[in-house]
Design a protein around this motif. Structure first.
Motif, PDB file in Angstrom:
ATOM      1  N   ALA A 130       0.834  -1.205   0.000  1.00 55.20           N
ATOM      2  CA  ALA A 130       0.000   0.000   0.000  1.00 55.20           C
ATOM      3  C   ALA A 130       0.867   1.253   0.000  1.00 55.20           C
ATOM      4  CB  ALA A 130      -0.927  -0.006   1.216  1.00 55.20           C
ATOM      5  N   LEU A 131       1.977   1.203   0.716  1.00 52.69           N
ATOM      6  CA  LEU A 131       2.927   2.314   0.723  1.00 52.69           C
ATOM      7  C   LEU A 131       3.451   2.560  -0.686  1.00 52.69           C
ATOM      8  CD1 LEU A 131       4.727   4.341   2.290  1.00 52.69           C
ATOM      9  CD2 LEU A 131       6.339   2.474   2.650  1.00 52.69           C
ATOM     10  N   ALA A 132       3.841   1.497  -1.356  1.00 56.10           N
ATOM     11  CA  ALA A 132       4.335   1.624  -2.725  1.00 56.10           C
ATOM     12  C   ALA A 132       3.232   2.082  -3.668  1.00 56.10           C
ATOM     13  CB  ALA A 132       4.898   0.279  -3.199  1.00 56.10           C
ATOM     14  N   GLY A 133       1.974   1.728  -3.332  1.00 55.16           N
ATOM     15  CA  GLY A 133       0.856   2.090  -4.190  1.00 55.16           C
ATOM     16  C   GLY A 133       0.400   3.520  -4.047  1.00 55.16           C
ATOM     17  N   GLY A 134       0.912   4.234  -3.045  1.00 56.97           N
ATOM     18  CA  GLY A 134       0.598   5.651  -2.929  1.00 56.97           C
ATOM     19  C   GLY A 134      -0.238   6.058  -1.740  1.00 56.97           C
ATOM     20  N   ALA A 138      -4.283  14.016   5.592  1.00 57.81           N
ATOM     21  CA  ALA A 138      -4.354  13.618   4.184  1.00 57.81           C
ATOM     22  C   ALA A 138      -4.984  14.708   3.336  1.00 57.81           C
ATOM     23  CB  ALA A 138      -5.150  12.316   4.049  1.00 57.81           C
ATOM     24  N   ALA A 139      -6.061  15.317   3.842  1.00 58.74           N
ATOM     25  CA  ALA A 139      -6.743  16.368   3.089  1.00 58.74           C
ATOM     26  C   ALA A 139      -5.858  17.581   2.874  1.00 58.74           C
ATOM     27  CB  ALA A 139      -8.032  16.773   3.814  1.00 58.74           C
ATOM     28  N   ARG A 140      -4.931  17.833   3.798  1.00 61.47           N
ATOM     29  CA  ARG A 140      -3.999  18.952   3.663  1.00 61.47           C
ATOM     30  C   ARG A 140      -2.825  18.614   2.752  1.00 61.47           C
ATOM     31  NH1 ARG A 140      -4.139  18.939   9.415  1.00 61.47           N
ATOM     32  NH2 ARG A 140      -1.994  18.165   9.360  1.00 61.47           N
ATOM     33  N   GLY A 141      -2.726  17.352   2.355  1.00 64.02           N
ATOM     34  CA  GLY A 141      -1.585  16.931   1.562  1.00 64.02           C
ATOM     35  C   GLY A 141      -0.443  16.430   2.413  1.00 64.02           C
ATOM     36  N   GLY A 142      -0.722  16.182   3.706  1.00 59.60           N
ATOM     37  CA  GLY A 142       0.304  15.701   4.608  1.00 59.60           C
ATOM     38  C   GLY A 142       0.278  14.191   4.767  1.00 59.60           C
ATOM     39  N   VAL A 143       1.070  13.699   5.701  1.00 54.39           N
ATOM     40  CA  VAL A 143       1.220  12.265   5.955  1.00 54.39           C
ATOM     41  C   VAL A 143       0.859  11.983   7.405  1.00 54.39           C
ATOM     42  CG1 VAL A 143       2.905  10.398   6.151  1.00 54.39           C
ATOM     43  CG2 VAL A 143       3.043  11.995   4.239  1.00 54.39           C
ATOM     44  N   ARG A 195       6.966   2.368  13.456  1.00 54.85           N
ATOM     45  CA  ARG A 195       8.080   1.583  13.998  1.00 54.85           C
ATOM     46  C   ARG A 195       8.318   0.337  13.163  1.00 54.85           C
ATOM     47  NH1 ARG A 195       5.940   3.339  19.013  1.00 54.85           N
ATOM     48  NH2 ARG A 195       4.589   1.522  19.166  1.00 54.85           N
ATOM     49  N   ARG A 196       7.230  -0.325  12.750  1.00 49.73           N
ATOM     50  CA  ARG A 196       7.372  -1.533  11.930  1.00 49.73           C
ATOM     51  C   ARG A 196       7.998  -1.198  10.575  1.00 49.73           C
ATOM     52  NH1 ARG A 196       4.771  -6.467  11.686  1.00 49.73           N
ATOM     53  NH2 ARG A 196       4.776  -6.287  13.941  1.00 49.73           N
ATOM     54  N   LEU A 197       7.532  -0.130   9.968  1.00 49.65           N
ATOM     55  CA  LEU A 197       8.052   0.243   8.655  1.00 49.65           C
ATOM     56  C   LEU A 197       9.511   0.673   8.726  1.00 49.65           C
ATOM     57  CD1 LEU A 197       5.040   2.257   7.201  1.00 49.65           C
ATOM     58  CD2 LEU A 197       5.860   0.036   6.415  1.00 49.65           C
ATOM     59  N   THR A 198       9.878   1.357   9.803  1.00 53.08           N
ATOM     60  CA  THR A 198      11.253   1.834   9.905  1.00 53.08           C
ATOM     61  C   THR A 198      12.251   0.691   9.987  1.00 53.08           C
ATOM     62  OG1 THR A 198      11.116   2.002  12.321  1.00 53.08           O
ATOM     63  CG2 THR A 198      10.600   3.982  11.048  1.00 53.08           C
ATOM     64  N   GLY A 236      16.229   8.291  -3.068  1.00 53.04           N
ATOM     65  CA  GLY A 236      15.744   7.198  -3.905  1.00 53.04           C
ATOM     66  C   GLY A 236      14.350   6.734  -3.532  1.00 53.04           C
ATOM     67  N   LEU A 237      13.500   7.686  -3.125  1.00 51.32           N
ATOM     68  CA  LEU A 237      12.148   7.367  -2.684  1.00 51.32           C
ATOM     69  C   LEU A 237      11.131   7.873  -3.704  1.00 51.32           C
ATOM     70  CD1 LEU A 237      12.617   8.433   1.055  1.00 51.32           C
ATOM     71  CD2 LEU A 237      12.810   6.130   0.086  1.00 51.32           C
ATOM     72  N   SER A 238       9.882   7.415  -3.554  1.00 53.01           N
ATOM     73  CA  SER A 238       8.864   7.787  -4.532  1.00 53.01           C
ATOM     74  C   SER A 238       7.673   8.519  -3.929  1.00 53.01           C
ATOM     75  CB  SER A 238       8.352   6.533  -5.272  1.00 53.01           C
ATOM     76  OG  SER A 238       7.790   5.608  -4.350  1.00 53.01           O
ATOM     77  N   SER A 239       7.654   8.693  -2.592  1.00 51.88           N
ATOM     78  CA  SER A 239       6.500   9.360  -1.995  1.00 51.88           C
ATOM     79  C   SER A 239       6.877  10.047  -0.693  1.00 51.88           C
ATOM     80  CB  SER A 239       5.381   8.349  -1.722  1.00 51.88           C
ATOM     81  OG  SER A 239       5.719   7.517  -0.625  1.00 51.88           O
ATOM     82  N   ARG A 240       6.031  10.990  -0.291  1.00 51.65           N
ATOM     83  CA  ARG A 240       6.213  11.686   0.982  1.00 51.65           C
ATOM     84  C   ARG A 240       6.089  10.708   2.149  1.00 51.65           C
ATOM     85  NH1 ARG A 240       4.865  17.464   0.409  1.00 51.65           N
ATOM     86  NH2 ARG A 240       4.213  17.520   2.593  1.00 51.65           N
ATOM     87  N   THR A 241       5.234   9.712   1.996  1.00 48.07           N
ATOM     88  CA  THR A 241       5.058   8.747   3.075  1.00 48.07           C
ATOM     89  C   THR A 241       6.345   7.973   3.318  1.00 48.07           C
ATOM     90  OG1 THR A 241       2.802   8.519   2.248  1.00 48.07           O
ATOM     91  CG2 THR A 241       3.499   7.009   3.982  1.00 48.07           C
ATOM     92  N   GLN A 242       6.990   7.535   2.245  1.00 48.73           N
ATOM     93  CA  GLN A 242       8.272   6.845   2.390  1.00 48.73           C
ATOM     94  C   GLN A 242       9.303   7.763   3.039  1.00 48.73           C
ATOM     95  OE1 GLN A 242       9.000   5.621  -1.683  1.00 48.73           O
ATOM     96  NE2 GLN A 242       8.242   3.556  -1.273  1.00 48.73           N
ATOM     97  N   ALA A 243       9.302   9.032   2.658  1.00 52.99           N
ATOM     98  CA  ALA A 243      10.242   9.991   3.249  1.00 52.99           C
ATOM     99  C   ALA A 243       9.988  10.138   4.745  1.00 52.99           C
ATOM    100  CB  ALA A 243      10.111  11.343   2.546  1.00 52.99           C
TER     101      ALA A 243
END
Length: 228
Positions: A110-114, A135-140, A148-151, A207-214
């Motif tokens: 889902a992270l990779a999907g946007g 999300a509505a503001r364009g934030g994460v 913690r799991r993703l990190t 080398g990332l593709s989204s703000r969420t990954q950042a």
């Protein structure tokens, strides 16, 4: 829960599409979102396929929601596949996903999907509202436990942070805090266009593709605490 509004936000409420294959869950989420004046449940769907059909119909009438709140694990077209298709077909719509500790691979997909927000299924009502607003503001918005799991697992060059400028690092921290481009611009006293340049530079250098990954990388590298 009393009616609440977000200072500085437009008068129009944030329109939300709820997607979950359990009617009781949808009713529960709708019940507490209805307590907020700045959020409106525009529609519901019981599957990923139904959500896509609904979005297509809403788009035809110029009535797309601002945010889709979707469960990852559903019968038929699941939340992962639906998220990627929603983001691809309707790029202005933000997607916040509901997950559990047992859905690690789906979270990454889902992270990779946007997806721009991740909540655990037992999230408090205030956390769901915060995620929708971000999300509505364009934030994460990242649930601390999910973060913690993703990190522990996201792949990004550990040395990439050294290549960031001071302004890029500052922008990265604020992205991880869920700030929108305009909010970052206000805080750093720069233009929104410059913020977009800084964020693009962060994504390119890491080398990332989204703000969420950042945001996940910022948490992993200790640039801000995982817990709020």
């Amino acid at each position: 829960m009393s009616d609440q509004t977000v200072a500085g936000e437009p008068n129009a409420p944030i329109r939300v599409l709820l997607v979950d294959d359990h009617a009781v869950v949808r009713r529960g989420v709708r019940a507490y979102l209805d307590g907020y004046a700045d959020i409106e449940v525009a529609a519901e769907a019981s599957s990923g396929g139904e959500a896509l059909d609904g979005l297509a119909a809403m788009a035809a009438h110029g009535e797309l929601p601002d945010v889709v709140l979707i469960d990852l694990l559903m019968r038929g077209l699941d939340g992962v596949a639906a998220t990627a298709r929603i983001v691809r077909r309707h790029p202005t719509v933000r997607v916040v996903v509901l997950t559990s500790f047992g859905e690690r691979e789906r979270v990454h997909a889902a992270l990779a999907g946007g997806a721009t927000g991740f909540l655990l299924k037992d999230a408090k009502p205030t956390e769901i509202v915060a995620a929708i607003r971000a999300a509505a503001r364009g934030g994460v918005f990242l649930d601390p436990a999910v973060a913690r799991r993703l990190t522990q697992e996201i792949v990004a060059p550990a040395t990439g942070l050294a290549s960031l400028t001071e302004r890029e690092r500052a922008a990265l921290v604020l992205v991880a805090k869920g700030r929108s481009n305009q909010e970052i611009a206000d805080e750093l006293l720069i233009s929104e266009r410059t913020v977009r340049t800084h964020v693009s530079g962060v994504l390119r250098k890491l080398g990332l593709s989204s703000r969420t990954q950042a945001a996940v990388v910022a948490v992993r590298e200790g640039m801000l605490p995982a817990d709020p």
